[in-house]
Design a protein around this motif. Sequence first.
Motif, short mmCIF file in Angstrom:
data_model
loop_
_atom_site.label_atom_id
_atom_site.label_comp_id
_atom_site.label_asym_id
_atom_site.label_seq_id
_atom_site.Cartn_x
_atom_site.Cartn_y
_atom_site.Cartn_z
N GLY A 61 0.83 -1.20 0.00
CA GLY A 61 0.00 0.00 0.00
C GLY A 61 0.86 1.25 0.00
O GLY A 61 2.09 1.18 0.07
N ILE A 62 0.22 2.40 -0.08
CA ILE A 62 0.89 3.69 -0.05
C ILE A 62 0.56 4.36 1.28
O ILE A 62 -0.59 4.32 1.73
CB ILE A 62 0.45 4.57 -1.23
N GLU A 88 -1.28 14.44 -1.48
CA GLU A 88 -1.52 14.63 -2.91
C GLU A 88 -2.99 14.44 -3.28
O GLU A 88 -3.33 14.38 -4.47
CB GLU A 88 -0.65 13.66 -3.71
N SER A 89 -3.86 14.35 -2.26
CA SER A 89 -5.31 14.19 -2.50
C SER A 89 -5.60 13.03 -3.43
O SER A 89 -6.36 13.15 -4.40
CB SER A 89 -5.90 15.49 -3.07
N LEU A 90 -4.98 11.87 -3.13
CA LEU A 90 -5.16 10.68 -3.94
C LEU A 90 -6.05 9.68 -3.23
O LEU A 90 -6.03 9.59 -2.00
CB LEU A 90 -3.81 10.03 -4.24
N PRO A 91 -6.84 8.91 -3.96
CA PRO A 91 -7.59 7.81 -3.35
C PRO A 91 -6.64 6.68 -2.98
O PRO A 91 -5.45 6.72 -3.27
CB PRO A 91 -8.55 7.39 -4.46
N ASN A 92 -7.17 5.67 -2.34
CA ASN A 92 -6.35 4.55 -1.89
C ASN A 92 -6.13 3.56 -3.04
O ASN A 92 -6.81 3.58 -4.06
CB ASN A 92 -7.01 3.84 -0.71
N ALA A 93 -5.16 2.67 -2.82
CA ALA A 93 -4.86 1.63 -3.80
C ALA A 93 -4.01 0.58 -3.12
O ALA A 93 -3.37 0.84 -2.10
CB ALA A 93 -4.12 2.21 -5.01
N SER A 94 -4.02 -0.63 -3.65
CA SER A 94 -3.15 -1.68 -3.12
C SER A 94 -2.64 -2.53 -4.27
O SER A 94 -3.33 -2.70 -5.28
CB SER A 94 -3.89 -2.56 -2.11
N LEU A 105 -1.04 -6.56 -10.02
CA LEU A 105 -2.38 -5.98 -10.13
C LEU A 105 -2.56 -4.88 -9.09
O LEU A 105 -2.24 -5.07 -7.91
CB LEU A 105 -3.45 -7.06 -9.92
N VAL A 106 -3.07 -3.74 -9.51
CA VAL A 106 -3.34 -2.63 -8.61
C VAL A 106 -4.84 -2.47 -8.47
O VAL A 106 -5.54 -2.18 -9.45
CB VAL A 106 -2.70 -1.32 -9.12
N ASP A 107 -5.34 -2.69 -7.26
CA ASP A 107 -6.76 -2.49 -6.97
C ASP A 107 -6.96 -1.04 -6.56
O ASP A 107 -6.30 -0.54 -5.65
CB ASP A 107 -7.21 -3.43 -5.85
N LEU A 108 -7.88 -0.38 -7.22
CA LEU A 108 -8.03 1.07 -7.11
C LEU A 108 -9.31 1.46 -6.37
O LEU A 108 -10.37 0.87 -6.59
CB LEU A 108 -8.06 1.69 -8.50
N LEU A 165 -1.01 6.85 -9.07
CA LEU A 165 -0.87 5.75 -8.12
C LEU A 165 0.02 4.64 -8.68
O LEU A 165 0.89 4.11 -7.98
CB LEU A 165 -2.25 5.19 -7.76
N VAL A 166 -0.21 4.28 -9.94
CA VAL A 166 0.60 3.22 -10.55
C VAL A 166 2.06 3.64 -10.63
O VAL A 166 2.97 2.83 -10.39
CB VAL A 166 0.05 2.84 -11.93
N ASP A 167 2.32 4.91 -10.93
CA ASP A 167 3.70 5.39 -10.95
C ASP A 167 4.37 5.20 -9.59
O ASP A 167 5.56 4.85 -9.52
CB ASP A 167 3.74 6.87 -11.35
N ARG A 168 3.62 5.43 -8.50
CA ARG A 168 4.18 5.24 -7.16
C ARG A 168 4.57 3.78 -6.96
O ARG A 168 5.64 3.49 -6.42
CB ARG A 168 3.18 5.66 -6.09
N PHE A 169 3.72 2.87 -7.39
CA PHE A 169 4.02 1.45 -7.22
C PHE A 169 5.20 1.02 -8.09
O PHE A 169 6.04 0.22 -7.67
CB PHE A 169 2.79 0.61 -7.52
N VAL A 170 5.27 1.54 -9.31
CA VAL A 170 6.39 1.21 -10.19
C VAL A 170 7.70 1.63 -9.54
O VAL A 170 8.67 0.86 -9.48
CB VAL A 170 6.23 1.89 -11.57
#
Length: 299
Positions: free
Chosen positions: A80-81, A89-95, A157-160, A201-206
């Motif tokens: 997670g982030i 950054e006012s971003l929604p969650n993701a895993s 896989l990134v769940d958004l 979000l995907v950039d953060r995970f990459v």
Amino acid sequence: LAAGTIENARLLLATADGAAWGDSEWLGRGLMEHPIDRSMHLITRSPLLTPDLGVFGPHRWGSSRGDAEGAAVWRMARLGIAADELRAESLPNASLRVREPRGRAEAAAQAVLEAPTARSWGRRLVPSVRARRLIGDTVRGAARGIRRFRATTLPLLVDLEQWPHPDNRVVLEPPTGPDVLPEARVRWRWTAEDDARRELLVDRFVDAVRASGWGRVTRTPQGPVDPNAHHHAGTTRMHADPESGVVDPDLCVHGTENLYVCGASVFPTSGALNPTLTALALTLRLADHLEPQSGGSAP
């Protein structure tokens, strides 16, 4: 009402004429899903991830309490982030989760084990069901072990989380006859704003996976996100202000005294993980709230 996100909204919409909830601007709106980004792959030789994904694959963790048969409890890890980064950054969650691919050796082993002829001869030569399962697990394990000696490509896989939007909603079809409740129609879309947040979000995970040293990350062009997690939420959202929600913090429909709604339909936001445990927690909380009023015992 505890009939699911779409059906809860349908029932309230179908009975809204003259009812206290009929003027609610959010009734049926704010429908959310858990879309999945499938654009990332990891090419790795890391012993943490091969051959069985380590903590990132389903693994047994003790037994459930009070279970006479000692049923296994299973768990798997996700990435997670940090919450402060999302808020900044006012971003929604993701895993992020790692999916185990089935290589050629594993596919061939499974095909042999499932072939009718092999199954028939297996039952004749090895009468014991337990022994047959042991042989099958050994064959599958050996096939997975082949991956130790070569690089493995793992889908990431990134769940958004999707933020609630009033235009994503449940509406009613005209009834097909007298005394027939109208059917529900879902109007849902993944907006350009949703997709811009997905890219961030995907950039953060990459960046995180590349920095981990697990291997090489590749990305393929992403088409439309996959919205089929079947984790519907919203449509009767909870909010203390009647102008911003359908139910109050006690899950009572605004303007009523004895109508309560439960389930993921009351979620004001959906998060990025499976909603079942949260929905159950809200159910138990509602039962505790109603018990003193009913004079009975909560279930």
